[in-house]
Write a protein that holds these residues in place. Structure first.
Motif, PDB file in Angstrom:
ATOM      1  N   MET A   1       0.844  -1.197   0.000  1.00 22.23           N
ATOM      2  CA  MET A   1       0.000   0.000   0.000  1.00 22.23           C
ATOM      3  C   MET A   1       0.878   1.246   0.000  1.00 22.23           C
ATOM      4  N   HIS A   3       2.394   4.815   0.838  1.00 22.47           N
ATOM      5  CA  HIS A   3       2.437   5.455   2.145  1.00 22.47           C
ATOM      6  C   HIS A   3       1.542   6.692   2.187  1.00 22.47           C
ATOM      7  N   ASP A   4       1.238   7.272   1.005  1.00 24.89           N
ATOM      8  CA  ASP A   4       0.298   8.389   0.954  1.00 24.89           C
ATOM      9  C   ASP A   4      -1.113   7.830   0.883  1.00 24.89           C
ATOM     10  N   MET A   5      -2.006   8.382   1.715  1.00 26.28           N
ATOM     11  CA  MET A   5      -3.370   7.866   1.778  1.00 26.28           C
ATOM     12  C   MET A   5      -4.341   9.019   1.950  1.00 26.28           C
ATOM     13  N   GLY A  39       3.420   9.032   6.852  1.00 27.00           N
ATOM     14  CA  GLY A  39       3.054   8.637   8.206  1.00 27.00           C
ATOM     15  C   GLY A  39       2.535   9.759   9.077  1.00 27.00           C
ATOM     16  N   ASP A 380      -1.656   8.290  13.800  1.00 29.31           N
ATOM     17  CA  ASP A 380      -2.200   7.178  14.565  1.00 29.31           C
ATOM     18  C   ASP A 380      -3.687   7.445  14.719  1.00 29.31           C
ATOM     19  N   TRP A 422      -5.018   2.721  12.350  1.00 30.86           N
ATOM     20  CA  TRP A 422      -3.831   3.006  11.553  1.00 30.86           C
ATOM     21  C   TRP A 422      -2.711   3.453  12.484  1.00 30.86           C
ATOM     22  N   GLY A 425      -0.100   5.947   9.763  1.00 29.80           N
ATOM     23  CA  GLY A 425      -0.694   5.920   8.429  1.00 29.80           C
ATOM     24  C   GLY A 425      -0.832   4.553   7.792  1.00 29.80           C
ATOM     25  N   ARG A 426      -0.423   3.510   8.500  1.00 27.22           N
ATOM     26  CA  ARG A 426      -0.540   2.158   7.954  1.00 27.22           C
ATOM     27  C   ARG A 426      -1.537   1.345   8.773  1.00 27.22           C
ATOM     28  N   PRO A 427      -2.331   0.502   8.126  1.00 30.94           N
ATOM     29  CA  PRO A 427      -3.294  -0.305   8.876  1.00 30.94           C
ATOM     30  C   PRO A 427      -2.598  -1.183   9.908  1.00 30.94           C
TER      31      PRO A 427
END
Length: 428
Positions: A1, A3-5, A39, A380, A422, A425-427
């Motif tokens: 995935m 890193h930008d979301m 992140g 977070d 998250w 920024g990551r699940p």
């Protein structure tokens, strides 16, 4: 995935504290979307605008879920994970019957790793993204905790519990060995990735004057560390402290006299404070950590949140597992509300959520990093389903605003309400 979301939903970010002046209803703002880059929170706003700004970002639509900062649990005992909800009496009985026998098991590094892993699995499932934990007397228990936190990428604080009396011999160190082991752990872990060390005397009854002085000296050498301990949890505990420290002006003075009172101090419970103690805690900017489910479960007393906030205290919120009876900060907020009712103050949903996020982050001196959704903050986050059970759904459907929609989840919600977490920024 990537890193930008680009995350869409009901994004809630606090613009000010909901305590003090002003209407708590207006303390936060809802946005349609949040852009996460590297992140961290890059921007909030309209979804269409942020899509145009970052067309390459992965798009994650959480529907009508409420997305807020991940919960910050300011006082826990991860070694008590397996013995949570043990039938209890008073604090000393509970320590001797359950806590100390369980903590003896952490001399086995494999057991420490097992429980540390279990602890983080349980708390992440409940939406907690930062915690501050006591470990056991064993340095390996700190290593196990930090390794588990590091593997998950979470921000975490912990320290080796120090005790040199009134505990089983195999759970006692000495003033020198407690200092030496704590110093070595600071060198190994403090500031590594998202980890921080907290110097950790359990409480005055289990430390001699020499040990408290040694840990006070260590804190003076490492002033950027936090220091965590317990204070004025139960009335019979206070009587015990007075018998052990007859020269002290009060319970807080047992710490103050040995260099263990300061702005980066975290004082768990702090229910039955004397006027001098309240004055000194406020003057130095220390943090009081409210542990409502623990206070009721062990029968400690009622923390007067409104009075402490009104007098200018810094206050965080915590589960205090396993003296606390839940890993859920939702349940902890509900208990804080109930105790507020018993002390004459109905805490607003905005105040409860703030305590569990930004308030606890500020207590940890991490308010610029975690606890809110604002540009530059670490990403977070937790997504809450505000209709996670039939009982909650039928009540929230009648809500006129976001706080009325959230309150049933605070009062009746559990891990089923946590749709996604998250970490940076990551699940999770």
């Amino acid at each position: 995935m990537p890193h930008d979301m680009l995350l869409t939903g009901q994004i809630l970010g606090f613009e000010r504290t909901p305590f003090g002046g002003g209407d708590p209803n207006d303390a936060a703002r809802l946005s349609e979307a949040v852009l996460i880059r590297g992140g961290k929170i890059a921007a909030l706003g309209r979804a269409a605008d942020l899509r145009a700004e970052a067309p390459e970002a992965a798009q994650v639509d959480m529907g009508d879920a409420l997305i807020c900062a991940g919960f910050v649990d300011a006082h826990v005992h991860y070694p008590q994970t397996a013995m949570i909800a043990s039938w209890g009496k008073r604090l000393r009985d509970w320590l001797e019957t359950y806590t100390f026998p369980e903590e003896l098991r952490f001399g086995d590094p494999a057991y420490a790793r097992e429980i540390a892993s279990r602890y983080f699995d349980l708390t992440l499932a409940n939406g907690t993204t930062t915690c501050v934990s006591y470990c056991t007397i064993h340095p390996g228990s700190v290593t196990a905790f930090f390794e588990a936190a590091q593997a998950r990428g979470v921000r975490a604080v912990a320290g080796k519990t120090c005790m040199d009396r009134n505990a089983p011999p195999d759970l006692c160190d000495t003033a020198q060995s407690g200092y030496d082991a704590s110093k070595a752990l600071i060198g190994a872990w403090h500031g590594v990735d998202r980890l921080s060390y907290a110097i950790t005397p359990r409480f005055s009854p289990t430390s001699t004057r020499d040990q408290l002085a040694a840990l006070g000296a260590l804190w003076a050498e490492h002033p950027d560390c936090l220091m965590q301990t317990h204070l004025s949890e139960q009335t019979d505990e206070i009587t015990w402290v007075k018998s052990l420290y007859p020269e002290a002006r009060d319970y807080l003075d047992t710490y103050e006299a040995h260099g263990l009172l300061g702005a980066r101090g975290l004082y768990g419970h702090a229910i039955h404070l004397e006027p001098r103690e309240r004055d000194r805690l406020r003057e130095v900017g220390a943090a009081l950590v409210h542990c409502p489910t623990s206070n009721t479960f062990i029968g400690s007393g009622l923390f007067d949140m409104a009075a402490r906030i009104a007098e200018g205290q810094r206050v965080g919120l915590a589960t205090d597992t396993g003296g606390g009876s839940s890993f859920s900060m939702l349940r902890t907020m509900a208990a804080a509300y109930e105790i507020g009712q018993l002390t004459g103050t109905a805490l607003h949903p905005a105040q409860l959520l703030w305590l569990a996020t930004a308030g606890s982050a500020e207590a940890l001196h991490m308010g610029g990093m975690i606890g809110n959704i604002a540009p530059g903050m670490e990403a977070d986050l937790v997504a809450l389903d505000l209709a996670s059970t039939p009982a909650i759904a039928q009540r929230s459907a009648r809500a006129d605003d976001i706080w009325e929609a959230l309150f049933p989840t605070i009062m009746m919600g559990d891990d089923r309400a946590v749709k996604q977490v998250w970490i940076a920024g990551r699940p999770a």
